[in-house]
Design a protein around this motif. Structure first.
Motif, mmCIF file in Angstrom:
data_model
loop_
_atom_site.group_PDB
_atom_site.id
_atom_site.type_symbol
_atom_site.label_atom_id
_atom_site.label_comp_id
_atom_site.label_asym_id
_atom_site.label_seq_id
_atom_site.Cartn_x
_atom_site.Cartn_y
_atom_site.Cartn_z
ATOM 1 N N MET A 91 34.608 50.520 43.797
ATOM 2 C CA MET A 91 35.619 49.472 43.703
ATOM 3 C C MET A 91 36.636 49.585 44.832
ATOM 4 O O MET A 91 36.959 48.602 45.502
ATOM 5 C CB MET A 91 36.317 49.546 42.340
ATOM 6 C CG MET A 91 35.487 49.003 41.194
ATOM 7 S SD MET A 91 36.402 48.931 39.642
ATOM 8 C CE MET A 91 36.359 50.666 39.156
ATOM 9 N N GLU A 107 36.752 46.786 47.817
ATOM 10 C CA GLU A 107 37.937 45.936 47.967
ATOM 11 C C GLU A 107 38.603 46.144 49.324
ATOM 12 O O GLU A 107 39.071 45.188 49.952
ATOM 13 C CB GLU A 107 38.930 46.228 46.842
ATOM 14 C CG GLU A 107 38.471 45.766 45.474
ATOM 15 C CD GLU A 107 38.465 44.250 45.342
ATOM 16 O OE1 GLU A 107 38.998 43.565 46.242
ATOM 17 O OE2 GLU A 107 37.925 43.744 44.337
ATOM 18 N N GLU A 110 47.657 44.637 45.283
ATOM 19 C CA GLU A 110 47.536 43.446 44.427
ATOM 20 C C GLU A 110 46.133 43.280 43.852
ATOM 21 O O GLU A 110 45.960 42.858 42.706
ATOM 22 C CB GLU A 110 47.926 42.196 45.229
ATOM 23 C CG GLU A 110 49.422 42.013 45.379
ATOM 24 C CD GLU A 110 49.761 40.679 46.009
ATOM 25 O OE1 GLU A 110 48.825 39.985 46.467
ATOM 26 O OE2 GLU A 110 50.958 40.328 46.042
ATOM 27 N N TRP A 111 45.139 43.609 44.641
ATOM 28 C CA TRP A 111 43.751 43.431 44.203
ATOM 29 C C TRP A 111 43.405 44.286 42.989
ATOM 30 O O TRP A 111 42.432 44.016 42.279
ATOM 31 C CB TRP A 111 42.800 43.786 45.353
ATOM 32 C CG TRP A 111 42.972 45.199 45.857
ATOM 33 C CD1 TRP A 111 43.793 45.614 46.851
ATOM 34 C CD2 TRP A 111 42.322 46.366 45.372
ATOM 35 N NE1 TRP A 111 43.709 46.970 47.029
ATOM 36 C CE2 TRP A 111 42.804 47.460 46.129
ATOM 37 C CE3 TRP A 111 41.376 46.616 44.366
ATOM 38 C CZ2 TRP A 111 42.381 48.771 45.915
ATOM 39 C CZ3 TRP A 111 40.951 47.916 44.159
ATOM 40 C CH2 TRP A 111 41.456 48.976 44.924
ATOM 41 N N GLN A 167 44.641 44.445 40.180
ATOM 42 C CA GLN A 167 44.728 43.745 38.898
ATOM 43 C C GLN A 167 43.349 43.385 38.356
ATOM 44 O O GLN A 167 43.165 43.253 37.150
ATOM 45 C CB GLN A 167 45.572 42.476 39.065
ATOM 46 C CG GLN A 167 47.008 42.740 39.454
ATOM 47 C CD GLN A 167 47.795 41.470 39.626
ATOM 48 O OE1 GLN A 167 48.092 40.776 38.647
ATOM 49 N NE2 GLN A 167 48.127 41.132 40.862
ATOM 50 N N LYS A 168 42.379 43.264 39.247
ATOM 51 C CA LYS A 168 41.013 42.911 38.811
ATOM 52 C C LYS A 168 40.267 44.111 38.243
ATOM 53 O O LYS A 168 39.208 43.951 37.645
ATOM 54 C CB LYS A 168 40.215 42.350 39.998
ATOM 55 C CG LYS A 168 40.769 41.066 40.583
ATOM 56 C CD LYS A 168 39.878 40.546 41.697
ATOM 57 C CE LYS A 168 39.830 41.473 42.888
ATOM 58 N NZ LYS A 168 39.000 40.948 44.002
ATOM 59 N N HIS A 169 40.805 45.311 38.450
ATOM 60 C CA HIS A 169 40.086 46.533 38.074
ATOM 61 C C HIS A 169 40.986 47.442 37.236
ATOM 62 O O HIS A 169 41.652 48.329 37.777
ATOM 63 C CB HIS A 169 39.622 47.285 39.323
ATOM 64 C CG HIS A 169 38.788 46.465 40.254
ATOM 65 N ND1 HIS A 169 37.506 46.069 39.945
ATOM 66 C CD2 HIS A 169 39.063 45.953 41.478
ATOM 67 C CE1 HIS A 169 37.016 45.368 40.956
ATOM 68 N NE2 HIS A 169 37.945 45.281 41.892
ATOM 69 N N HIS A 172 44.256 51.032 37.842
ATOM 70 C CA HIS A 172 45.702 51.113 37.629
ATOM 71 C C HIS A 172 46.064 51.752 36.294
ATOM 72 O O HIS A 172 47.217 51.772 35.900
ATOM 73 C CB HIS A 172 46.387 49.744 37.790
ATOM 74 C CG HIS A 172 45.871 48.648 36.908
ATOM 75 N ND1 HIS A 172 46.225 48.531 35.601
ATOM 76 C CD2 HIS A 172 45.039 47.621 37.186
ATOM 77 C CE1 HIS A 172 45.638 47.458 35.087
ATOM 78 N NE2 HIS A 172 44.907 46.894 36.026
ATOM 79 N N TYR A 232 51.710 45.666 36.182
ATOM 80 C CA TYR A 232 50.364 45.947 35.686
ATOM 81 C C TYR A 232 49.943 47.396 35.898
ATOM 82 O O TYR A 232 48.853 47.794 35.530
ATOM 83 C CB TYR A 232 49.344 45.017 36.344
ATOM 84 C CG TYR A 232 49.411 44.973 37.859
ATOM 85 C CD1 TYR A 232 48.797 45.943 38.649
ATOM 86 C CD2 TYR A 232 50.110 43.950 38.493
ATOM 87 C CE1 TYR A 232 48.877 45.889 40.026
ATOM 88 C CE2 TYR A 232 50.191 43.896 39.878
ATOM 89 C CZ TYR A 232 49.575 44.866 40.647
ATOM 90 O OH TYR A 232 49.655 44.811 42.014
#
Length: 670
Positions: A154, A158, A191-192, A194-196, A200, A266
């Motif tokens: 990931m 990304e 920022e990216w 948030q999809k994973h 986080h 997040y």
């Protein structure tokens, strides 16, 4: 399925043509079926190579090779299955069919033919860089490996997309200066995420991933360092080597554009704090990067002294690695660091022969280096001629290799089975001006090491060994302070003790010796008050902590007689009762459990190997970056092990109170 079982599976290879065997995986269900072919590396064939852990040789699985049923470890069988999957359905399915041939030592080398092993193993330094790609098989899927593979997939994926949006590639992220990355890629680097959610809420997989046995293999550094291209595979997961390198630059990027108190909503608080303060990369990644960089520098005109010093660093990794055959600690690293040690797996050549041979080749290489380079540039030097002495000695509790001299590196046993690693790397460069006018260098005569040496001190009596008891060790330190009240170099006992405790800690915080002394003083004072019977809950009350009688008695127990030391200690204790650094002090102390600690005849505080004895002597050898404890036996010495003496070296590299030590002389160590 099985055909012609009476015919030999392996036919002789031609060493002159650098012939090797390659595997074609025909199928994996219901059985693994393979074919072997012979090619010459001189013809530059297309093939892949496999890097993997052999695994338990008793845990086997049958496969078919050229129609013959053979038993291989379950690890190699699992690796073949995963490679076949990725060539047909997974991340390597773009590979042309004519290139789908694999080199794997367990099958491609006749393991029953020592002669073949002896000429095939040296070819590995040619096989891996000439393979189109190296598959690094990390093992059978586990929770940790799967999560780690997902994490780096990931993150790498990304980062690759982010860089490509700005007409950059992932390799540039790894190689560019941070300021250039920020300028050329004006995006928020988190920022990216948030999809994973996994990234986080839990970043621990970035590190637990490296607990798999694969990462501790001694051969990994040669295989991974030499690979022209490298991908990691585990089950149906695969990622490119560059993905592994993205954690550190991404981490630095995030820290450069964010502050810790600027946490995105997040992001989990603990994970954000770790991301903003971690500042490091997994040690395994650092070592792999160092090994690959080292190989890239070979033959580029890189300064010879720096090249040799990097080679020493590579060799010093051996104790943290593992190998099935103890000879592989030499054979697996010698090619990587540029030393030509001819493999010999025959029983006539012992492990001791191989380890002594490494030193012989190293000293020959060193002499060549000096003759070629120092003749034109006398200023360049090697950091540690006798680096191998750190890994040697009879007194550290390591299992002894039969026939191994006390000066030779015990590569297969250092730090194993709960024993301590070694005390080393404590002196800068050549360490002392004492050897400046002494031109003789260390040399081997048969199994005797002859080298210039200077006696520093002696061991007056059997020193106590630190037991694994934190509170008991603190009490012992308080009592130890009643020894020489003015330390040999006029420094306080506590300052010297902090040096001794820090020597075995790679994270040298608190790095400032005064801060370390203050931390330790408070920890010891707290223990002193507890031993007086004061309840834990009452210790930090002002009238207890700042009690003048308690402080005076404590200072007296530490043996502080110098007025400035007493005044400074009073200020330290009265100023603040907060015990900061407690965890670090505890870790520092725990890291020296198993060593012996105490004063030398000259009044120096030191850290010593486990099996020292009364009347052992402490020497500094020319070209060794740690003092050694030696034991005199007749006209020669035996190496007990490396040690550390506090306040031994001035800032300029000269020995403190050098005039008090013995003259330089040639000694023999067996």
């Amino acid at each position: 399925m099985e055909t012609n079982p009476s015919e030999p599976l392996y036919r002789p290879l031609d060493p002159a043509r650098q012939e090797i065997r390659l595997i074609e995986i025909v199928s994996t269900e219901p059985d693994i079926v393979c074919r072997l072919s012979v090619v010459s590396l001189l013809d530059k064939p297309d093939f892949f190579a496999l890097s993997y852990v052999w695994g338990n040789v008793e845990d086997t699985q049958e496969i078919f090779v050229d129609g013959r049923r053979i038993a291989v470890t379950r690890n190699i069988a699992g690796a073949l299955g995963d490679v076949f999957y990725h060539w047909n359905k997974g991340g390597a399915s773009h590979t042309p069919k004519h290139s789908r041939r694999l080199w794997a030592d367990a099958i491609c080398i006749n393991q029953q033919d020592t002669t073949e092993q002896n000429h095939q193993v040296p070819l590995m330094k040619t096989i891996y860089p000439n393979a189109q790609c190296v598959f690094a098989w990390l093992g059978r899927p586990t929770t940790e490996l799967n999560a780690g593979m997902d994490f780096y997939n990931m993150l790498g994926g990304e980062m690759q997309s982010l860089m490509e949006r700005h007409n950059r590639n992932l390799a540039e992220l790894v190689s560019m200066e941070l300021s250039e990355v920020i300028r050329e890629v004006p995006e928020d680097p988190v920022e990216w995420i948030q999809k994973h959610p996994i990234l986080h809420t839990e970043m621990g997989w970035a590190f637990t991933f490296f607990q798999a046995p694969y990462w501790s293999r001694v051969w990994i550094f040669q295989e991974v360092a030499l690979a022209a291209d490298l991908v990691f595979i585990c089950g149906n997961r695969l990622f490119h080597y560059l993905f592994l390198l993205t954690l550190q630059p991404w981490n630095q990027w995030v820290r450069a554009v964010h502050k810790e108190d600027n946490r995105p909503e997040y992001f989990d608080r603990i994970t954000w704090h770790r991301l903003m303060t971690i500042g490091i990369e997994p040690g395994t990644v650092f070592r792999i990067k160092a090994a690959r960089t080292f190989q890239q520098l070979r033959g580029t005109g890189f300064p010879a002294d720096l090249y040799l010093n990097l080679g020493i660093s590579m060799a010093m990794m051996a104790p943290s690695l593992s190998a099935t055959n103890p000879k592989d600690y030499v054979y697996g690293l010698s090619g990587l660091i540029g030393l030509l040690v001819q493999p010999d797996y025959s029983p006539h050549t012992t492990v001791a022969d191989v380890y002594c041979g490494l030193v012989e080749v190293w000293l020959q290489h060193l002499n060549w280096y000096r003759n070629v380079h120092q003749r034109t540039n006398p200023a360049i030097e090697v950091t540690c001629d006798l680096w191998f002495m750190r890994l040697a000695g009879y007194g550290s509790g390591w299992v002894l290799v039969p026939g191994l001299p006390s000066w030779a590196p015990n590569l297969c046993n250092v730090g194993k089975d709960g024993t301590k690693r070694y005390i080393g790397g404590t002196l800068p460069r050549i360490a002392s001006s004492a050897f400046d006018e002494y031109r003789h260098q260390a040399a081997l005569h048969q199994r005797t090491l002859i080298c210039p040496a200077m006696k520093l001190d002696g061991i007056p009596t059997q020193l106590p060994q630190l037991a694994s008891n934190f509170e008991g060790t603190l009490r012992w330190f308080i009592d130890l302070g009643g020894g020489p009240s003015l330390y040999a170099t006029a420094q306080s006992f506590l300052g010297a003790l902090v040096q001794v405790l820090q020597v075995e800690n790679f994270i040298r915080e608190p790095s400032d010796n005064e801060a370390g002394t203050a931390y330790l003083a408070k920890v010891l004072y707290k223990q002193y008050l507890l031993d007086l019977g004061i309840p834990q809950g009452s210790i930090f009350a002002t009238n207890t902590w700042n009690n003048e009688t308690h402080i005076a008695e404590f200072i007296s127990r530490l043996g502080l007689l110098d007025a400035s030391d007493i005044e400074q200690m009073e200020e330290t204790l009265i100023q603040d009762s907060t015990i900061i650094g407690l965890v670090r002090i505890q870790v520092m102390i725990e890291n020296v459990f198993g060593y012996r600690i105490g004063f030398t005849k000259g009044g120096r505080l030191g850290l010593f190997p486990r099996d020292i004895a009364e009347e052992d002597e402490v020497f500094l050898l020319k070209g060794c970056d740690a003092p050694l404890v030696l034991r005199k036996e007749g006209d020669h010495y035996v190496n007990v092990g490396s040690c550390f003496l506090a306040d031994l070296i001035n800032d300029d590299g000269t020995i403190i109170n050098e005039q008090d030590h013995g003259q330089v002389k040639m000694i023999q160590i067996v």
